[in-house]
Design a protein around this motif. Sequence first.
Motif, PDB file in Angstrom:
ATOM      1  N   LYS A  49     -50.952  86.027  27.554  1.00 18.72           N
ATOM      2  CA  LYS A  49     -51.004  87.047  28.610  1.00 18.72           C
ATOM      3  C   LYS A  49     -51.451  88.389  28.037  1.00 18.72           C
ATOM      4  N   ILE A  50     -50.928  88.746  26.878  1.00 15.45           N
ATOM      5  CA  ILE A  50     -51.319  90.018  26.258  1.00 15.45           C
ATOM      6  C   ILE A  50     -52.824  90.013  25.956  1.00 15.45           C
ATOM      7  N   GLU A  51     -53.318  88.885  25.425  1.00 21.63           N
ATOM      8  CA  GLU A  51     -54.757  88.785  25.132  1.00 21.63           C
ATOM      9  C   GLU A  51     -55.587  88.969  26.404  1.00 21.63           C
ATOM     10  N   LEU A  52     -55.162  88.294  27.480  1.00 18.81           N
ATOM     11  CA  LEU A  52     -55.941  88.359  28.722  1.00 18.81           C
ATOM     12  C   LEU A  52     -55.882  89.752  29.341  1.00 18.81           C
ATOM     13  N   LEU A  53     -54.713  90.388  29.283  1.00 19.72           N
ATOM     14  CA  LEU A  53     -54.597  91.749  29.838  1.00 19.72           C
ATOM     15  C   LEU A  53     -55.479  92.710  29.045  1.00 19.72           C
ATOM     16  N   SER A  54     -55.474  92.579  27.732  1.00 15.36           N
ATOM     17  CA  SER A  54     -56.300  93.466  26.906  1.00 15.36           C
ATOM     18  C   SER A  54     -57.774  93.239  27.214  1.00 15.36           C
ATOM     19  N   ALA A  55     -58.154  91.962  27.343  1.00 17.20           N
ATOM     20  CA  ALA A  55     -59.561  91.653  27.636  1.00 17.20           C
ATOM     21  C   ALA A  55     -59.970  92.189  29.009  1.00 17.20           C
ATOM     22  N   ALA A  56     -58.989  92.325  29.920  1.00 16.08           N
ATOM     23  CA  ALA A  56     -59.291  92.829  31.267  1.00 16.08           C
ATOM     24  C   ALA A  56     -59.379  94.368  31.277  1.00 16.08           C
ATOM     25  N   GLY A  57     -59.180  94.987  30.133  1.00 16.24           N
ATOM     26  CA  GLY A  57     -59.367  96.430  30.045  1.00 16.24           C
ATOM     27  C   GLY A  57     -58.090  97.257  30.134  1.00 16.24           C
ATOM     28  N   VAL A  58     -56.939  96.613  29.949  1.00 18.02           N
ATOM     29  CA  VAL A  58     -55.675  97.360  29.960  1.00 18.02           C
ATOM     30  C   VAL A  58     -55.501  98.031  28.599  1.00 18.02           C
ATOM     31  N   ASP A  59     -55.156  99.336  28.611  1.00 15.83           N
ATOM     32  CA  ASP A  59     -55.002 100.055  27.340  1.00 15.83           C
ATOM     33  C   ASP A  59     -53.600  99.937  26.768  1.00 15.83           C
ATOM     34  N   ILE A  60     -52.585  99.978  27.642  1.00 14.04           N
ATOM     35  CA  ILE A  60     -51.188  99.985  27.177  1.00 14.04           C
ATOM     36  C   ILE A  60     -50.390  98.979  27.993  1.00 14.04           C
ATOM     37  N   ILE A  61     -49.572  98.168  27.323  1.00 16.64           N
ATOM     38  CA  ILE A  61     -48.704  97.226  28.034  1.00 16.64           C
ATOM     39  C   ILE A  61     -47.255  97.596  27.724  1.00 16.64           C
ATOM     40  N   THR A  62     -46.477  97.869  28.769  1.00 20.27           N
ATOM     41  CA  THR A  62     -45.064  98.199  28.591  1.00 20.27           C
ATOM     42  C   THR A  62     -44.220  97.029  29.061  1.00 20.27           C
ATOM     43  N   PHE A  63     -43.371  96.506  28.174  1.00 24.01           N
ATOM     44  CA  PHE A  63     -42.515  95.386  28.553  1.00 24.01           C
ATOM     45  C   PHE A  63     -41.133  95.879  28.917  1.00 24.01           C
ATOM     46  N   ILE A  64     -40.640  95.368  30.032  1.00 20.28           N
ATOM     47  CA  ILE A  64     -39.277  95.687  30.447  1.00 20.28           C
ATOM     48  C   ILE A  64     -38.437  94.436  30.294  1.00 20.28           C
ATOM     49  N   ASN A  65     -37.279  94.615  29.675  1.00 22.94           N
ATOM     50  CA  ASN A  65     -36.359  93.514  29.489  1.00 22.94           C
ATOM     51  C   ASN A  65     -35.727  93.179  30.849  1.00 22.94           C
ATOM     52  N   PHE A  66     -36.119  92.041  31.425  1.00 19.09           N
ATOM     53  CA  PHE A  66     -35.651  91.711  32.776  1.00 19.09           C
ATOM     54  C   PHE A  66     -34.262  91.094  32.710  1.00 19.09           C
ATOM     55  N   ASP A  67     -33.260  91.936  32.451  1.00 18.74           N
ATOM     56  CA  ASP A  67     -31.873  91.448  32.363  1.00 18.74           C
ATOM     57  C   ASP A  67     -31.168  91.713  33.695  1.00 18.74           C
ATOM     58  N   PRO A  68     -29.923  91.230  33.847  1.00 23.18           N
ATOM     59  CA  PRO A  68     -29.242  91.418  35.146  1.00 23.18           C
ATOM     60  C   PRO A  68     -29.148  92.882  35.570  1.00 23.18           C
ATOM     61  N   ASP A  69     -28.973  93.794  34.599  1.00 24.65           N
ATOM     62  CA  ASP A  69     -28.911  95.223  34.945  1.00 24.65           C
ATOM     63  C   ASP A  69     -30.217  95.661  35.601  1.00 24.65           C
ATOM     64  N   PHE A  70     -31.305  95.214  34.991  1.00 23.07           N
ATOM     65  CA  PHE A  70     -32.598  95.602  35.540  1.00 23.07           C
ATOM     66  C   PHE A  70     -32.805  94.979  36.926  1.00 23.07           C
ATOM     67  N   ALA A  71     -32.411  93.715  37.050  1.00 26.86           N
ATOM     68  CA  ALA A  71     -32.596  93.027  38.341  1.00 26.86           C
ATOM     69  C   ALA A  71     -31.811  93.726  39.455  1.00 26.86           C
ATOM     70  N   ASN A  72     -30.709  94.376  39.096  1.00 33.13           N
ATOM     71  CA  ASN A  72     -29.884  95.050  40.101  1.00 33.13           C
ATOM     72  C   ASN A  72     -30.228  96.525  40.274  1.00 33.13           C
ATOM     73  N   MET A  73     -31.279  96.953  39.651  1.00 37.42           N
ATOM     74  CA  MET A  73     -31.647  98.369  39.753  1.00 37.42           C
ATOM     75  C   MET A  73     -32.235  98.647  41.143  1.00 37.42           C
ATOM     76  N   PRO A  74     -31.678  99.614  41.874  1.00 36.29           N
ATOM     77  CA  PRO A  74     -32.245  99.921  43.191  1.00 36.29           C
ATOM     78  C   PRO A  74     -33.705 100.389  43.056  1.00 36.29           C
ATOM     79  N   ALA A  75     -34.489 100.118  44.095  1.00 44.35           N
ATOM     80  CA  ALA A  75     -35.922 100.419  44.035  1.00 44.35           C
ATOM     81  C   ALA A  75     -36.190 101.903  43.722  1.00 44.35           C
ATOM     82  N   GLU A  76     -35.391 102.814  44.309  1.00 47.06           N
ATOM     83  CA  GLU A  76     -35.630 104.252  44.075  1.00 47.06           C
ATOM     84  C   GLU A  76     -35.410 104.600  42.605  1.00 47.06           C
TER      85      GLU A  76
END
Length: 297
Positions: free
Chosen positions: A60-87
């Motif tokens: 995925k990182i290779e394909l995103l870079s090839a598509a012209g993405v300069d920076i990729i930020t990864f978020i740890n999708f843990d239960p805290d993150f899943a429960n984060m309100p949209a705002e």
Amino acid sequence: MATIGFFDGVHLGHRTVIGRSRDVARLLGLPSLVVTFDIHPKSLVRENNEVLLLTTFEHKIELLSAAGVDIITFINFDPDFANMPAEKFCRDILQEKVKARAIVVGDDFRFGKDARGDQELLRHFFQHRGVDIHIVSKLRIGGMEVSSSNIRKFLQEGDVERAALFLGRLPSARGIVEPGSKRGKNLGFPTINLRNLKEQQLPKNGVYAGYARYDSHRQKAMIYVGAKPTFDETERMIEAHLLDLPEQRENLYGRQAEILFLKRTRDEMKFENTEKLREQLEKDRRNILDILREDHG
Ligand SMILES: Cc1cc2nc3c(=O)[nH]c(=O)nc-3n(C[C@H](O)[C@H](O)[C@H](O)COP(=O)(O)O)c2cc1C
Ligand SMILES: Nc1ncnc2c1ncn2[C@@H]1O[C@H](COP(=O)(O)OP(=O)(O)O)[C@@H](O)[C@H]1O
């Protein structure tokens, strides 16, 4: 300039969104950035819902870079993150962490706790904060949505050609070449074996024409996906016989390989004996060489 999503497969729909993000980024003189997650959101949000992936993390990182993405930020999708309100996602991640100046998302993009965040909420949150929201409508091909779940369905049906049309490239699987039962060489069809593919969405069991990539080589291959019913084995794996390996004794164990699927040629079969299997493999070879001769992709 940011876009957000899991981007499994980095298919043509994803690339439309990423392309728009890259174009806007260039206009504004900003880097284009993707916010993505380390595991598939659905695998945490819905219980027992294991999502098989179209791309490994590295792919995925290779394909995103090839598509012209300069920076990729990864978020740890843990239960805290899943429960984060949209705002809070808008404020903590998009505004403060990423410092987005513009945001591009697909028209059905949902985020935050209970998937309450959508384009309206993004617009509302950012309207007085000087951040433009760009919405890209969902790409359709032949009346069908280009989505990772539709591509997974095509692969489950063995329709690798339709999967390729939606991906904009051949569907593939990646792994390390591992030893098998050492039968292949005696059969006259040595194979590279990829196992431990449990997280990847493989095409339906059967035989395929395609390619194998390792190091910087790409070779024609006849490919089998299945558990070898002829030998009463139970582990599902991918086997590929390379059709023009210059040195047949070359050993590929331990190498990283990618197997690319071009066309399905038959269902898997349980053969009465090894000789019957060998005869069928000879037929497969002729058929698959004909198919690959016609492929100029
Ligand atoms: C193109 C291709 C098609 C195959 N088709 C079948 C099949 O229909 N049924 C089956 O039991 N095994 C099939 N095989 C798997 C062979 O049984 C396997 O490659 C052979 O037993 C060697 O196994 P090994 O790599 O563990 O030594 C196929 C292999 C290839 C490369
Ligand atoms: N044309 C070929 N296609 C695939 N593998 C090949 C080929 N020629 C030689 N090999 C080598 O042969 C080995 C596979 O032989 P095989 O008898 O099928 O053993 P295994 O059961 O371990 O897969 C692999 O290490 C591979 O590098």
